[in-house]
Design a protein around this motif. Structure first.
Motif, PDB file in Angstrom:
ATOM      1  N   GLY A  72       0.781  -1.219   0.000  1.00  0.00           N
ATOM      2  CA  GLY A  72       0.000   0.000   0.000  1.00  0.00           C
ATOM      3  C   GLY A  72       0.818   1.278   0.000  1.00  0.00           C
ATOM      4  N   ILE A  73       2.124   1.176   0.290  1.00  0.00           N
ATOM      5  CA  ILE A  73       2.990   2.354   0.260  1.00  0.00           C
ATOM      6  C   ILE A  73       3.930   2.220  -0.929  1.00  0.00           C
ATOM      7  CG2 ILE A  73       4.710   3.732   1.474  1.00  0.00           C
ATOM      8  CD1 ILE A  73       3.606   2.782   4.084  1.00  0.00           C
ATOM      9  N   PRO A  74       3.918   3.180  -1.851  1.00  0.00           N
ATOM     10  CA  PRO A  74       4.791   3.085  -3.036  1.00  0.00           C
ATOM     11  C   PRO A  74       6.268   3.044  -2.636  1.00  0.00           C
ATOM     12  CG  PRO A  74       3.137   4.823  -3.300  1.00  0.00           C
ATOM     13  CD  PRO A  74       3.090   4.390  -1.871  1.00  0.00           C
ATOM     14  N   ASP A  75       7.077   2.345  -3.430  1.00  0.00           N
ATOM     15  CA  ASP A  75       8.490   2.218  -3.100  1.00  0.00           C
ATOM     16  C   ASP A  75       9.400   3.005  -4.030  1.00  0.00           C
ATOM     17  OD1 ASP A  75       8.382   0.722  -5.398  1.00  0.00           O
ATOM     18  OD2 ASP A  75       9.150  -1.140  -4.508  1.00  0.00           O
ATOM     19  N   THR A  76       8.831   3.900  -4.843  1.00  0.00           N
ATOM     20  CA  THR A  76       9.640   4.795  -5.657  1.00  0.00           C
ATOM     21  C   THR A  76       9.486   6.212  -5.119  1.00  0.00           C
ATOM     22  OG1 THR A  76       7.850   5.161  -7.245  1.00  0.00           O
ATOM     23  CG2 THR A  76       9.386   3.368  -7.714  1.00  0.00           C
ATOM     24  N   GLU A 125       6.556   8.632  -6.084  1.00  0.00           N
ATOM     25  CA  GLU A 125       5.233   8.241  -5.606  1.00  0.00           C
ATOM     26  C   GLU A 125       5.184   8.216  -4.079  1.00  0.00           C
ATOM     27  OE1 GLU A 125       4.926   4.491  -7.592  1.00  0.00           O
ATOM     28  OE2 GLU A 125       3.850   5.348  -9.298  1.00  0.00           O
ATOM     29  N   HIS A 126       6.266   7.757  -3.462  1.00  0.00           N
ATOM     30  CA  HIS A 126       6.330   7.707  -2.007  1.00  0.00           C
ATOM     31  C   HIS A 126       6.154   9.098  -1.416  1.00  0.00           C
ATOM     32  CE1 HIS A 126       8.246   7.408   1.996  1.00  0.00           C
ATOM     33  NE2 HIS A 126       7.949   6.113   1.956  1.00  0.00           N
ATOM     34  N   VAL A 127       6.799  10.110  -2.000  1.00  0.00           N
ATOM     35  CA  VAL A 127       6.784  11.466  -1.453  1.00  0.00           C
ATOM     36  C   VAL A 127       5.386  12.089  -1.485  1.00  0.00           C
ATOM     37  CG1 VAL A 127       7.259  12.747  -3.580  1.00  0.00           C
ATOM     38  CG2 VAL A 127       8.179  13.571  -1.388  1.00  0.00           C
ATOM     39  N   LEU A 128       4.472  11.507  -2.266  1.00  0.00           N
ATOM     40  CA  LEU A 128       3.100  12.009  -2.346  1.00  0.00           C
ATOM     41  C   LEU A 128       2.117  11.157  -1.558  1.00  0.00           C
ATOM     42  CD1 LEU A 128       2.886  12.924  -6.159  1.00  0.00           C
ATOM     43  CD2 LEU A 128       3.416  14.433  -4.225  1.00  0.00           C
ATOM     44  N   HIS A 129       2.587  10.075  -0.964  1.00  0.00           N
ATOM     45  CA  HIS A 129       1.668   9.138  -0.311  1.00  0.00           C
ATOM     46  C   HIS A 129       1.028   9.768   0.927  1.00  0.00           C
ATOM     47  CE1 HIS A 129      -0.023   5.244   0.668  1.00  0.00           C
ATOM     48  NE2 HIS A 129       0.438   5.361   1.900  1.00  0.00           N
ATOM     49  N   GLY A 130      -0.268   9.873   0.914  1.00  0.00           N
ATOM     50  CA  GLY A 130      -0.998  10.422   2.048  1.00  0.00           C
ATOM     51  C   GLY A 130      -0.862  11.916   2.219  1.00  0.00           C
ATOM     52  N   ILE A 131      -0.386  12.628   1.207  1.00  0.00           N
ATOM     53  CA  ILE A 131      -0.042  14.041   1.344  1.00  0.00           C
ATOM     54  C   ILE A 131      -1.265  14.944   1.478  1.00  0.00           C
ATOM     55  CG2 ILE A 131      -0.027  14.680  -1.099  1.00  0.00           C
ATOM     56  CD1 ILE A 131       2.660  16.124  -0.548  1.00  0.00           C
ATOM     57  N   ALA A 132      -2.453  14.418   1.278  1.00  0.00           N
ATOM     58  CA  ALA A 132      -3.653  15.245   1.359  1.00  0.00           C
ATOM     59  C   ALA A 132      -3.961  15.722   2.773  1.00  0.00           C
ATOM     60  CB  ALA A 132      -4.858  14.482   0.802  1.00  0.00           C
ATOM     61  N   ALA A 133      -3.403  15.049   3.790  1.00  0.00           N
ATOM     62  CA  ALA A 133      -3.682  15.429   5.181  1.00  0.00           C
ATOM     63  C   ALA A 133      -2.460  15.180   6.037  1.00  0.00           C
ATOM     64  CB  ALA A 133      -4.881  14.649   5.721  1.00  0.00           C
ATOM     65  N   ARG A 134      -2.275  16.003   7.057  1.00  0.00           N
ATOM     66  CA  ARG A 134      -1.079  15.870   7.883  1.00  0.00           C
ATOM     67  C   ARG A 134      -1.068  14.549   8.650  1.00  0.00           C
ATOM     68  NH1 ARG A 134      -1.794  19.838  13.202  1.00  0.00           N
ATOM     69  NH2 ARG A 134      -3.417  18.576  14.202  1.00  0.00           N
ATOM     70  N   ASP A 135      -2.243  14.019   8.990  1.00  0.00           N
ATOM     71  CA  ASP A 135      -2.296  12.794   9.785  1.00  0.00           C
ATOM     72  C   ASP A 135      -2.086  11.543   8.950  1.00  0.00           C
ATOM     73  OD1 ASP A 135      -2.739  14.140  12.193  1.00  0.00           O
ATOM     74  OD2 ASP A 135      -4.906  14.206  11.857  1.00  0.00           O
ATOM     75  N   VAL A 186      -0.479  21.330   4.482  1.00  0.00           N
ATOM     76  CA  VAL A 186       0.051  20.065   4.992  1.00  0.00           C
ATOM     77  C   VAL A 186       1.569  20.113   5.061  1.00  0.00           C
ATOM     78  CG1 VAL A 186       0.239  17.577   4.575  1.00  0.00           C
ATOM     79  CG2 VAL A 186      -1.927  18.764   4.124  1.00  0.00           C
ATOM     80  N   LEU A 187       2.184  20.608   3.996  1.00  0.00           N
ATOM     81  CA  LEU A 187       3.643  20.651   3.936  1.00  0.00           C
ATOM     82  C   LEU A 187       4.235  21.528   5.040  1.00  0.00           C
ATOM     83  CD1 LEU A 187       4.180  20.935   0.074  1.00  0.00           C
ATOM     84  CD2 LEU A 187       4.636  18.943   1.525  1.00  0.00           C
ATOM     85  N   SER A 188       3.481  22.497   5.530  1.00  0.00           N
ATOM     86  CA  SER A 188       4.010  23.364   6.580  1.00  0.00           C
ATOM     87  C   SER A 188       4.324  22.593   7.853  1.00  0.00           C
ATOM     88  CB  SER A 188       3.026  24.501   6.873  1.00  0.00           C
ATOM     89  OG  SER A 188       1.833  24.013   7.488  1.00  0.00           O
TER      90      SER A 188
END
Length: 312
Positions: free
Chosen positions: A123-127, A130-140, A232-234
């Motif tokens: 479920g977590i990308p290994d590249t 893609e990894h750097v964007l995983h779950g990025i829609a929310a801080r939690d 989120v990035l903050s």
């Protein structure tokens, strides 16, 4: 147009790059995440990885019940005086490093969640892109919070496996692992000092204006279409976190780097709240004349830093 790996910044300009201010509940968010990670039973398992027993395959539980792995290295004579957690770049880790800057250390080479070779999780990308964007829609849900928790749980696992290591634990990593270290180290009182090399994730508002060849490019393009992600990035800005980082910290900084723009690296260093030392590198994430010599000099500088009186 070819990418300028200096981004037009001279050293005096780099020394002036600052950190974005934290959200009002920045420290509350991170201390809460840390407290959750400290409640995790790492349940570490170590198995011999070689005939002499000095290297072991290791795995342990991190936040959200995720099992991650890596390697545990012990001194040949078994005399352990300190512990060292070693992270990795955004390519993951296929093996332990050939050299470390301290002696008589129990070293846990961590593979962060989702990353090759021993951190892969369904479920977590290994590249990286893609990894750097995983779950990025929310801080939690953003994966970088979980990666910071992997560092904290790695410390727990190391101290459980090798109790002598708890006398002193340090953190060492570059690029992705350098940025994650800046996010993780401020909140863990067990970590006595840190060595970060070309740290990523520094000053996201500035990074979002700088095209690059690294994971930041995926984030820059995503933010272009989803500007709300800036909020989120903050919470995951390594330079902002560095304003809370008070333990002695050594940072290797590249004057040119196409993957991790130097202004972001210097933003992390400039923002550090505690004792700090820097080591200037000609370049990062690229080949250049004298690179091997600089790598040896950096290792020697890290050794001196980690064994100096101010860091005891």
């Amino acid at each position: 147009m070819a990418l300028d790996p200096t981004y037009g910044y001279t050293l005096p300009m780099l020394r002036q790059v600052g950190a974005p201010p934290p959200p009002d509940d920045f420290a509350e968010f991170w201390t809460g995440l840390y407290e959750r990670a400290r409640l995790v039973d790492p349940a570490p398992v170590a198995r011999p990885s070689g005939p002499d027993g000095a290297l072991r395959d290791v795995e342990f539980t991190s936040l959200d019940g995720i099992r991650v792995g890596g390697w545990l290295s012990l001194p040949a004579d078994g005399r352990v005086e300190r512990g060292l957690v070693v992270g990795h770049g955004y390519g993951g880790r296929a093996a332990p490093d050939a050299a470390i800057p301290v002696e008589r250390a129990a070293v846990l080479y961590l593979c962060s969640r989702g990353m090759p070779a021993r951190g892969r999780v369904p479920g977590i990308p290994d590249t990286a892109r893609e990894h750097v964007l995983h779950g990025i829609a929310a801080r939690d849900t953003y994966v970088h919070g979980g990666c910071a928790a992997d560092v904290w749980c790695a410390v727990s696992a190391l101290c459980r496996l090798v109790p002598q290591a708890a006398a002193r634990v340090d953190y060492l990593a570059g690029s992705f692992g350098g940025g994650i270290g800046a996010l993780a180290v401020p909140w863990d009182e067990r970590i006595r000092s840190a060595c970060l090399v070309v740290p990523s994730f520094g000053n996201h508002p500035l990074r979002l204006t700088l095209p690059c060849t690294g994971s930041g490019e995926a984030v820059r393009r995503y933010a272009r279409d989803h500007p709300e992600v800036r909020g989120v990035l903050s919470y995951f800005d390594a330079a902002t976190a560095a304003t809370f980082l008070r333990v002695p910290t050594h940072v290797g900084l590249a004057l040119a780097d196409p993957a991790v723009p130097p202004p972001g690296q210097f933003a992390v260093y400039n923002a550090l709240a505690g004792p700090r030392e820097r080591f200037l590198l000609t370049a990062g994430h690229t080949e250049y004349a004298g690179k091997a010599d600089e790598a040896r000099a950096l290792l020697a500088a890290q050794h001196d830093f980690l064994t100096s009186e101010h860091d005891r």
